[in-house]
Write an enzyme that holds these catalytic residues in place. Structure first.
Site, short mmCIF file in Angstrom:
data_model
loop_
_atom_site.label_atom_id
_atom_site.label_comp_id
_atom_site.label_asym_id
_atom_site.label_seq_id
_atom_site.Cartn_x
_atom_site.Cartn_y
_atom_site.Cartn_z
N HIS A 1 3.47 52.52 61.18
CA HIS A 1 3.76 52.40 59.89
C HIS A 1 2.45 53.35 59.26
O HIS A 1 1.18 52.92 59.78
CB HIS A 1 3.51 51.52 59.04
CG HIS A 1 3.58 51.37 57.57
ND1 HIS A 1 4.30 52.00 56.82
CD2 HIS A 1 2.07 51.41 56.80
CE1 HIS A 1 3.93 52.13 55.61
NE2 HIS A 1 2.44 51.95 55.62
N TYR B 1 6.89 46.19 51.88
CA TYR B 1 7.89 46.75 51.86
C TYR B 1 8.89 46.53 50.53
O TYR B 1 10.09 46.95 50.67
CB TYR B 1 8.95 46.21 53.20
CG TYR B 1 8.15 47.13 54.33
CD1 TYR B 1 8.26 48.44 54.52
CD2 TYR B 1 7.76 46.40 55.64
CE1 TYR B 1 7.78 49.18 55.76
CE2 TYR B 1 7.55 47.07 56.79
CZ TYR B 1 7.48 48.43 56.74
OH TYR B 1 6.97 49.03 58.16
N LYS C 1 2.70 48.35 64.90
CA LYS C 1 3.98 47.36 64.52
C LYS C 1 4.00 46.46 65.54
O LYS C 1 3.28 46.83 66.72
CB LYS C 1 5.05 47.99 64.04
CG LYS C 1 5.21 48.79 62.69
CD LYS C 1 6.46 49.29 62.34
CE LYS C 1 6.57 50.00 61.17
NZ LYS C 1 8.02 50.62 60.79
N ASN D 1 10.10 51.09 65.46
CA ASN D 1 9.34 52.56 65.61
C ASN D 1 7.89 52.71 65.60
O ASN D 1 7.08 53.57 65.27
CB ASN D 1 9.79 53.39 64.42
CG ASN D 1 9.76 52.95 63.11
OD1 ASN D 1 9.02 51.99 62.79
ND2 ASN D 1 10.13 53.61 62.24
N GLU E 1 -1.59 50.24 49.35
CA GLU E 1 -1.54 49.41 50.75
C GLU E 1 -2.82 48.95 51.06
O GLU E 1 -3.03 47.97 51.79
CB GLU E 1 -0.66 50.14 51.76
CG GLU E 1 0.74 50.37 51.30
CD GLU E 1 1.41 51.46 52.12
OE1 GLU E 1 1.01 52.30 53.07
OE2 GLU E 1 2.63 51.66 52.02
P1 RTP Z 1 6.80 53.23 57.41
O1 RTP Z 1 7.08 53.02 55.89
O2 RTP Z 1 7.20 52.13 58.45
O3 RTP Z 1 5.93 54.08 57.70
O4 RTP Z 1 8.11 54.49 57.90
P2 RTP Z 1 8.54 55.42 57.10
O5 RTP Z 1 7.71 55.56 55.84
O6 RTP Z 1 8.77 56.74 58.01
O7 RTP Z 1 10.02 55.10 56.68
P3 RTP Z 1 10.59 54.45 55.46
O8 RTP Z 1 11.57 54.94 54.80
O9 RTP Z 1 9.62 53.68 54.55
O10 RTP Z 1 11.27 53.08 56.14
C1 RTP Z 1 10.39 51.79 56.55
C2 RTP Z 1 10.77 51.27 57.74
O11 RTP Z 1 12.16 50.67 57.62
C3 RTP Z 1 12.77 50.90 58.77
N1 RTP Z 1 14.02 51.46 58.51
N2 RTP Z 1 15.16 50.97 59.12
N3 RTP Z 1 17.83 50.75 60.09
C4 RTP Z 1 17.32 51.75 59.32
O12 RTP Z 1 18.38 52.45 58.96
C5 RTP Z 1 16.05 51.83 58.92
N4 RTP Z 1 15.89 52.68 57.88
C6 RTP Z 1 14.21 52.58 57.80
C7 RTP Z 1 11.82 51.51 60.07
O13 RTP Z 1 11.10 50.66 60.65
C8 RTP Z 1 10.88 52.44 58.97
O14 RTP Z 1 9.83 52.45 59.59
MG MG Z 2 7.36 54.19 54.57
#
Ligand code: RTP
Ligand code: MG
Length: 149
Positions: A117, A51, A11, A114, A128
């Site tokens: 991704h 997203y 990112k 974070n 994707e």
């Molecule tokens: P990613 O899709 O980025 O790989 O991350 P992930 O699967 O581990 O998490 P996901 O639930 O898909 O969330 C996507 C991204 O959204 C941001 N996020 N912010 N502020 C918040 O509470 C929150 N929750 C999620 C994070 O950047 C997360 O990677």
């Molecule tokens: Mg995710």
């Protein structure tokens, strides 16, 4: 075990902090094969589509503006169980809870930034990879594969 492809993206925070090389190196050393890679500025429409599952979440707007704020480094990685292996190397979504030794655990501090991704399932990976690479990955033989399976 099945050979899979997964989509991984450093990112904007990871690119700005100079972590691309370190992150690519971790996946390479693990044995995953780099079959696609590009540094790119993300168009708004691509960020929103990527997203889309989070469209109704309160953080969606901030997430899209973060991903489009500065270039990302997008990759396709291939290998046995590549989807779950990449997620394991990344660590938990919230870097405050990610284990040391994982990418987020070693380099991240807040969930908003974070660093990385990775696709969360083989279905997400297929979607994707098509979205980011239009299915254009590079197939090639690697001598080291003999020592990894
Ligand atoms: P990613 O899709 O980025 O790989 O991350 P992930 O699967 O581990 O998490 P996901 O639930 O898909 O969330 C996507 C991204 O959204 C941001 N996020 N912010 N502020 C918040 O509470 C929150 N929750 C999620 C994070 O950047 C997360 O990677
Ligand atoms: Mg995710």
């Amino acid at each position: 075990m099945a050979v899979e492809k997964t989509f991984v993206m450093v990112k904007p925070d990871g690119v700005q902090r100079g972590l691309v090389g370190e992150i690519v190196s971790r996946f390479e050393k693990k044995g995953l094969k780099l079959v696609g890679a590009k540094l790119m500025q993300v168009p708004q429409s691509l960020a929103e589509e990527h997203y889309a599952e989070h469209k109704e979440r309160p953080f969606f707007k901030d997430l899209v503006s973060f991903i489009t704020s500065s270039p990302v480094f997008a990759m396709v990685l291939e290998g046995d169980s590549a989807v779950s292996v990449a997620r394991t190397l990344m660590g938990k979504t919230n870097p405050a809870e990610s284990a040391p030794g994982t990418i987020r655990g070693d380099f991240g501090l807040t969930i908003g930034m974070n660093i990385i991704h990775g696709s969360d399932s083989t279905e997400s990976a297929a979607r994707e990879i098509k979205l980011w690479f239009n299915d254009e990955s590079v197939a090639y033989d690697r001598a080291v594969d003999v020592w990894l399976a």
